[in-house]
Design a protein around this motif. Structure first.
Motif, mmCIF file in Angstrom:
data_model
loop_
_atom_site.group_PDB
_atom_site.id
_atom_site.type_symbol
_atom_site.label_atom_id
_atom_site.label_comp_id
_atom_site.label_asym_id
_atom_site.label_seq_id
_atom_site.Cartn_x
_atom_site.Cartn_y
_atom_site.Cartn_z
ATOM 1 N N CYS A 1 0.056 59.346 27.694
ATOM 2 C CA CYS A 1 0.211 58.574 28.935
ATOM 3 C C CYS A 1 -0.320 57.143 28.789
ATOM 4 O O CYS A 1 -1.353 56.910 28.156
ATOM 5 N N SER A 2 0.412 56.205 29.381
ATOM 6 C CA SER A 2 0.043 54.790 29.381
ATOM 7 C C SER A 2 0.354 54.215 30.749
ATOM 8 O O SER A 2 1.368 54.571 31.357
ATOM 9 N N ILE A 3 -0.515 53.300 31.230
ATOM 10 C CA ILE A 3 -0.319 52.696 32.543
ATOM 11 C C ILE A 3 -0.548 51.193 32.450
ATOM 12 O O ILE A 3 -1.501 50.737 31.805
ATOM 13 N N PHE A 4 0.338 50.444 33.115
ATOM 14 C CA PHE A 4 0.249 48.983 33.161
ATOM 15 C C PHE A 4 0.417 48.538 34.611
ATOM 16 O O PHE A 4 1.308 49.019 35.317
ATOM 17 N N THR A 5 -0.434 47.624 35.060
ATOM 18 C CA THR A 5 -0.343 47.141 36.438
ATOM 19 C C THR A 5 -0.341 45.617 36.486
ATOM 20 O O THR A 5 -0.801 44.948 35.562
ATOM 21 N N SER A 6 0.198 45.101 37.601
ATOM 22 C CA SER A 6 0.040 43.693 37.969
ATOM 23 C C SER A 6 -0.413 43.692 39.423
ATOM 24 O O SER A 6 -0.736 44.743 39.972
ATOM 25 N N ASN A 7 -0.393 42.541 40.070
ATOM 26 C CA ASN A 7 -0.763 42.501 41.489
ATOM 27 C C ASN A 7 0.268 43.183 42.380
ATOM 28 O O ASN A 7 -0.016 43.481 43.540
ATOM 29 N N ASP A 8 1.465 43.422 41.847
ATOM 30 C CA ASP A 8 2.561 43.909 42.677
ATOM 31 C C ASP A 8 3.075 45.290 42.314
ATOM 32 O O ASP A 8 3.883 45.852 43.050
ATOM 33 N N TYR A 9 2.649 45.865 41.186
ATOM 34 C CA TYR A 9 3.225 47.148 40.798
ATOM 35 C C TYR A 9 2.311 47.901 39.845
ATOM 36 O O TYR A 9 1.409 47.335 39.230
ATOM 37 N N LEU A 10 2.578 49.190 39.759
ATOM 38 C CA LEU A 10 1.948 50.077 38.784
ATOM 39 C C LEU A 10 3.075 50.792 38.050
ATOM 40 O O LEU A 10 3.953 51.382 38.684
ATOM 41 N N ILE A 11 3.067 50.708 36.712
ATOM 42 C CA ILE A 11 4.093 51.362 35.907
ATOM 43 C C ILE A 11 3.416 52.308 34.935
ATOM 44 O O ILE A 11 2.445 51.939 34.274
ATOM 45 N N ARG A 12 3.917 53.526 34.870
ATOM 46 C CA ARG A 12 3.268 54.498 34.002
ATOM 47 C C ARG A 12 4.273 55.321 33.202
ATOM 48 O O ARG A 12 5.349 55.672 33.684
ATOM 49 N N ASN A 13 3.916 55.586 31.934
ATOM 50 C CA ASN A 13 4.619 56.551 31.095
ATOM 51 C C ASN A 13 3.852 57.855 31.152
ATOM 52 O O ASN A 13 2.651 57.891 30.836
ATOM 53 N N TYR A 14 4.547 58.918 31.544
ATOM 54 C CA TYR A 14 3.938 60.242 31.542
ATOM 55 C C TYR A 14 4.319 60.932 30.242
ATOM 56 O O TYR A 14 5.495 61.217 29.994
ATOM 57 N N ASP A 15 3.324 61.185 29.390
ATOM 58 C CA ASP A 15 3.543 61.770 28.066
ATOM 59 C C ASP A 15 2.986 63.187 28.021
ATOM 60 O O ASP A 15 1.796 63.400 28.310
ATOM 61 N N ASN A 16 3.827 64.135 27.617
ATOM 62 C CA ASN A 16 3.386 65.519 27.522
ATOM 63 C C ASN A 16 4.432 66.312 26.752
ATOM 64 O O ASN A 16 5.384 65.731 26.229
ATOM 65 N N ALA A 17 4.293 67.625 26.709
ATOM 66 C CA ALA A 17 5.296 68.492 26.092
ATOM 67 C C ALA A 17 6.373 68.821 27.125
ATOM 68 O O ALA A 17 6.035 69.221 28.247
ATOM 69 N N PRO A 18 7.651 68.679 26.788
ATOM 70 C CA PRO A 18 8.712 68.948 27.761
ATOM 71 C C PRO A 18 8.636 70.338 28.383
ATOM 72 O O PRO A 18 8.965 70.510 29.568
ATOM 73 N N ILE A 19 8.183 71.327 27.637
ATOM 74 C CA ILE A 19 8.158 72.697 28.157
ATOM 75 C C ILE A 19 7.213 72.842 29.344
ATOM 76 O O ILE A 19 7.324 73.774 30.135
ATOM 77 N N THR A 20 6.264 71.910 29.484
ATOM 78 C CA THR A 20 5.330 71.966 30.613
ATOM 79 C C THR A 20 5.878 71.254 31.853
ATOM 80 O O THR A 20 5.273 71.322 32.920
ATOM 81 N N TYR A 21 7.014 70.577 31.711
ATOM 82 C CA TYR A 21 7.506 69.688 32.771
ATOM 83 C C TYR A 21 8.376 70.465 33.754
ATOM 84 O O TYR A 21 9.310 71.161 33.367
ATOM 85 N N GLU A 22 8.102 70.309 35.036
ATOM 86 C CA GLU A 22 8.806 71.098 36.056
ATOM 87 C C GLU A 22 10.182 70.570 36.405
ATOM 88 O O GLU A 22 11.044 71.321 36.848
ATOM 89 N N GLY A 23 10.377 69.269 36.263
ATOM 90 C CA GLY A 23 11.658 68.708 36.678
ATOM 91 C C GLY A 23 11.844 68.741 38.187
ATOM 92 O O GLY A 23 12.910 69.122 38.685
ATOM 93 N N ARG A 24 10.817 68.301 38.910
ATOM 94 C CA ARG A 24 10.896 68.241 40.378
ATOM 95 C C ARG A 24 10.313 66.896 40.832
ATOM 96 O O ARG A 24 9.203 66.531 40.440
ATOM 97 N N TYR A 25 11.068 66.176 41.648
ATOM 98 C CA TYR A 25 10.628 64.884 42.180
ATOM 99 C C TYR A 25 10.671 65.019 43.703
ATOM 100 O O TYR A 25 11.733 65.241 44.284
#
Length: 348
Positions: free
Chosen positions: A98-122
């Motif tokens: 996982c990596s996160i980058f911000t400015s005064n206007d936004y937060l952007i993040r990469n979620y890094d993990n194993a695909p098998i743990t990912y639920e696929g629900r938003y």
């Protein structure tokens, strides 16, 4: 390239009904059966003190407790089983990136993990009984990996260490509680200093004021400082770090080197999502591959989301949704350079 997807869940109503709806939705799903298979070999990690967990959830997020009641009723589980499965307390957490980058206007993040743990629900959920409306990906059904609430508070977390764990909430439930109960960065920091932590994580926070803070939290100590780049090691509580931090430090250095090229939100998004920029990771077999890139804009109340790298984001106008305008899309599609699919896509 493995084709994957996340289902979009939209719901307005009380927490019990939200839980019941989700239980009905998943009870005959691949997601639940695959989750059971993964759990069975690690059963000893799922033993709980029901009264302790119930009291903790009711203290910090009583609405989530009602959601658990609804889930349990729909799935015909006992309360002990429901809390063990979906309460976000005690459960072990695999190492991840996982990596996160911000400015005064936004937060952007990469979620890094194993695909098998990912639920696929938003999920987009607007409670009618208590708590703030929240948009973001789910984890363990009730938790959130990152997100933004109706007040413009946004949150993402990064794994640091699972050694020396303690009784407490896991990261995704802490993320959910932050978003559902806090209106500002300051309120979220106060919560993180009070809530019990199971593992050691960084929580990156931003609100409509543009304030961006990194909170380093372990079961023993919590501290906060201003910052805009965060990976998988602590800068201040260094005694809580893992022995091996090389990959995390390298990703942090790449982001620092490239941040001068960021001239607008989309170039920031590209820094995180473009595979050739070297922040996006394809290390799926090591539980550290980038599954999604999410961006949140507190002042505009918009969210961007993509599954996999080198992809245009799907843009959500959270304000319109809060005002009653439902989304027309029901699924977010993407692709990963991985041989393993999400738990919601195929039998594991």
């Amino acid at each position: 390239m493995k084709q994957v997807y996340s289902d979009i869940i939209q719901y307005r109503g009380n927490h019990y009904d939200f839980g019941y709806m989700q239980g009905e939705e998943i009870k005959n799903s691949l997601l639940l059966s695959n989750r059971q298979k993964q759990k069975d070999g690690r059963w000893r990690h799922y033993l709980i003190n029901q009264d302790e967990v119930t009291q903790a959830i009711k203290k910090f997020a009583p609405g989530v407790m009602d959601e658990l009641y609804g889930l349990g009723d729909a799935l015909q589980l006992t309360m002990e089983e429901t809390i063990r499965e979906f309460g976000g307390y005690y459960l072990e957490y695999g190492r991840s990136g996982c990596s996160i980058f911000t400015s005064n206007d936004y937060l952007i993040r990469n979620y890094d993990n194993a695909p098998i743990t990912y639920e696929g629900r938003y999920a987009l959920y607007q409670p009618t009984d208590q708590g703030y409306a929240v948009i973001g990906p789910t984890m363990q059904i009730t938790g959130r990996t990152d997100g933004m609430n109706e007040k413009g508070l946004t949150m993402g977390y990064n794994f640091v260490n699972r050694m020396k764990s303690s009784n407490g909430f896991v990261c995704n439930m802490i993320g959910r509680i932050i978003l559902e109960t806090c209106a500002s960065v300051d309120e979220a920091i106060d919560l993180l200093k009070e809530i019990p932590h199971r593992h050691t994580f960084s929580y990156v926070l931003q609100d409509k004021s543009g304030k961006s803070m990194i909170v380093e939290a372990s079961p023993r100590i919590v501290t906060a400082y201003a910052g805009n780049i965060c990976t998988n090691h602590f800068e201040q509580l260094t005694e809580e770090n893992r022995y091996r931090m090389d990959e995390s430090i390298e990703r942090q250095a790449v982001m620092k080197q490239q941040q001068h090229t960021v001239v607008n939100p989309y170039t920031a998004y590209q820094m995180m999502n473009d595979i050739d920029k070297q922040v996006f990771s394809k290390k799926y077999g090591a539980w550290a591959g980038t599954i999604h890139t999410a961006a949140y804009f507190p002042k505009e109340m918009k969210a961007w989301f993509a599954l996999g790298g080198d992809r245009l984001p799907l843009i959500f106008d959270f304000n319109k949704w809060l005002n009653g305008e439902n989304l027309n899309v029901t699924r977010i599609k993407g692709g990963l350079h991985s041989s393993t699919a999400f738990a919601n896509v195929e039998v594991v």
